[in-house]
Design a protein around this motif. Structure first.
Motif, mmCIF file in Angstrom:
data_model
loop_
_atom_site.group_PDB
_atom_site.id
_atom_site.type_symbol
_atom_site.label_atom_id
_atom_site.label_comp_id
_atom_site.label_asym_id
_atom_site.label_seq_id
_atom_site.Cartn_x
_atom_site.Cartn_y
_atom_site.Cartn_z
ATOM 1 N N ALA A 105 23.870 64.282 -32.193
ATOM 2 C CA ALA A 105 24.474 65.447 -31.823
ATOM 3 C C ALA A 105 23.747 66.122 -30.910
ATOM 4 O O ALA A 105 22.181 66.272 -30.882
ATOM 5 C CB ALA A 105 24.826 66.283 -33.008
ATOM 6 N N GLY A 106 24.073 66.883 -29.774
ATOM 7 C CA GLY A 106 23.354 67.558 -28.701
ATOM 8 C C GLY A 106 22.746 66.756 -27.464
ATOM 9 O O GLY A 106 21.862 67.355 -26.815
ATOM 10 N N THR A 107 23.056 65.481 -27.569
ATOM 11 C CA THR A 107 22.828 64.527 -26.543
ATOM 12 C C THR A 107 23.502 64.967 -25.178
ATOM 13 O O THR A 107 24.727 64.827 -25.380
ATOM 14 C CB THR A 107 22.708 63.285 -27.050
ATOM 15 O OG1 THR A 107 22.022 62.952 -28.174
ATOM 16 C CG2 THR A 107 22.270 62.344 -25.850
ATOM 17 N N ARG A 108 22.718 65.117 -24.067
ATOM 18 C CA ARG A 108 23.538 65.379 -22.776
ATOM 19 C C ARG A 108 23.488 64.292 -21.987
ATOM 20 O O ARG A 108 22.131 63.615 -21.636
ATOM 21 C CB ARG A 108 22.798 66.565 -22.261
ATOM 22 C CG ARG A 108 23.660 67.126 -20.971
ATOM 23 C CD ARG A 108 22.890 68.411 -20.370
ATOM 24 N NE ARG A 108 22.434 67.907 -19.165
ATOM 25 C CZ ARG A 108 21.545 68.497 -18.310
ATOM 26 N NH1 ARG A 108 21.509 69.787 -18.596
ATOM 27 N NH2 ARG A 108 21.132 68.030 -17.314
ATOM 28 N N HIS A 109 24.670 64.137 -21.295
ATOM 29 C CA HIS A 109 24.545 62.961 -20.145
ATOM 30 C C HIS A 109 25.078 63.671 -19.069
ATOM 31 O O HIS A 109 26.169 64.483 -19.069
ATOM 32 C CB HIS A 109 25.467 61.835 -20.601
ATOM 33 C CG HIS A 109 24.808 60.888 -21.546
ATOM 34 N ND1 HIS A 109 23.742 60.009 -21.446
ATOM 35 C CD2 HIS A 109 25.045 60.918 -22.942
ATOM 36 C CE1 HIS A 109 23.547 59.327 -22.480
ATOM 37 N NE2 HIS A 109 24.112 59.664 -23.331
ATOM 38 N N ASP A 110 24.493 63.372 -17.880
ATOM 39 C CA ASP A 110 24.966 63.880 -16.463
ATOM 40 C C ASP A 110 25.877 62.894 -15.616
ATOM 41 O O ASP A 110 25.592 61.840 -15.707
ATOM 42 C CB ASP A 110 23.759 64.375 -15.532
ATOM 43 C CG ASP A 110 22.929 65.462 -16.326
ATOM 44 O OD1 ASP A 110 23.317 66.235 -17.082
ATOM 45 O OD2 ASP A 110 21.641 65.428 -15.936
ATOM 46 N N TYR A 111 26.906 63.594 -15.237
ATOM 47 C CA TYR A 111 27.795 62.560 -14.252
ATOM 48 C C TYR A 111 28.153 63.194 -12.944
ATOM 49 O O TYR A 111 27.877 64.250 -12.779
ATOM 50 C CB TYR A 111 28.998 62.435 -15.119
ATOM 51 C CG TYR A 111 29.245 61.688 -16.411
ATOM 52 C CD1 TYR A 111 29.341 60.481 -16.290
ATOM 53 C CD2 TYR A 111 28.816 62.450 -17.686
ATOM 54 C CE1 TYR A 111 29.112 59.727 -17.704
ATOM 55 C CE2 TYR A 111 28.796 61.704 -18.997
ATOM 56 C CZ TYR A 111 29.046 60.479 -18.912
ATOM 57 O OH TYR A 111 28.722 59.750 -20.056
ATOM 58 N N ASP A 112 28.481 62.192 -12.289
ATOM 59 C CA ASP A 112 28.665 62.566 -10.698
ATOM 60 C C ASP A 112 30.093 63.279 -10.750
ATOM 61 O O ASP A 112 31.166 62.411 -11.048
ATOM 62 C CB ASP A 112 28.529 61.372 -9.710
ATOM 63 C CG ASP A 112 27.341 61.013 -9.826
ATOM 64 O OD1 ASP A 112 26.285 61.815 -10.152
ATOM 65 O OD2 ASP A 112 27.119 59.843 -9.259
#
Length: 185
Positions: A51-58
């Motif tokens: 929980a709390g893991t962030r992923h960045d997307y275009d």
């Protein structure tokens, strides 16, 4: 990060109504591993992340954002730094997010998605996804034991075999497209 195994040799033994020798079980374990790795690479990555893991997307300027992995629980989405209302602004469906009445801004890594990713155990995986992976394994298993079949080698299952299966089997194709999205296939 870890990926839960979705198929066991015991399940395939039961589904195929066949008792496997020790040597066949070793081969079967390799086949299962290769099928699951193929599905993770080409369809949906279901690696478990806390929980709390962030992923960045275009951002792509459309209402759809395909995640390429399974988002079990979404806790936050930001578009160009602005937090979005998960209830009123978005539909979150595990493998994609869709704006209800707007579009994601275009840019590189401008969309941030935070949550719990993947599933820690097969019990947490969607049933239709598990069924698809089992079905691919069963088809590969049948082909492996059919001496006339040339598309499955001793080392495992070929990409051409699975891609052919996806295009000709409607249940697999439908589930595959559900989790991969139309842009992946």
């Amino acid at each position: 990060m870890s990926r839960a195994a979705l198929v066991t040799a015991a399940e395939l033994s039961s589904l195929s109504r066949r008792t496997f020798s020790a040597a066949e079980l070793t081969t079967l374990a390799g086949l299962i591993t290769q099928v699951e790795a193929f599905v993770a690479a080409y369809c949906l990555d279901w690696e478990s992340e806390a929980a709390g893991t962030r992923h960045d997307y275009d951002g792509n300027g459309t209402a759809w954002l395909y995640l390429g992995r399974y988002l079990a629980t979404c806790t936050a989405v930001a578009d160009d730094g602005s937090a979005l209302d998960l209830t009123n602004d978005l539909l979150v469906r595990g493998h994609y997010i869709r704006y209800k009445d707007a579009t994601f801004g275009e840019g590189e890594e401008n969309i941030q998605v935070t949550g719990t990713w993947g599933w820690a155990a097969a019990a947490n995986a969607p049933e239709d996804f598990k069924l698809m992976v089992r079905h691919i394994c069963m088809e590969a298993l049948t082909a492996y034991f059919d001496k006339e079949e040339q598309s499955v080698s001793l080392g495992g299952v070929s990409q051409q075999f699975i891609l052919g299966l996806i295009t000709r089997d409607s249940m697999i194709r439908t589930t595959w497209l559900k989790y991969a999205g139309p842009f992946v296939y």
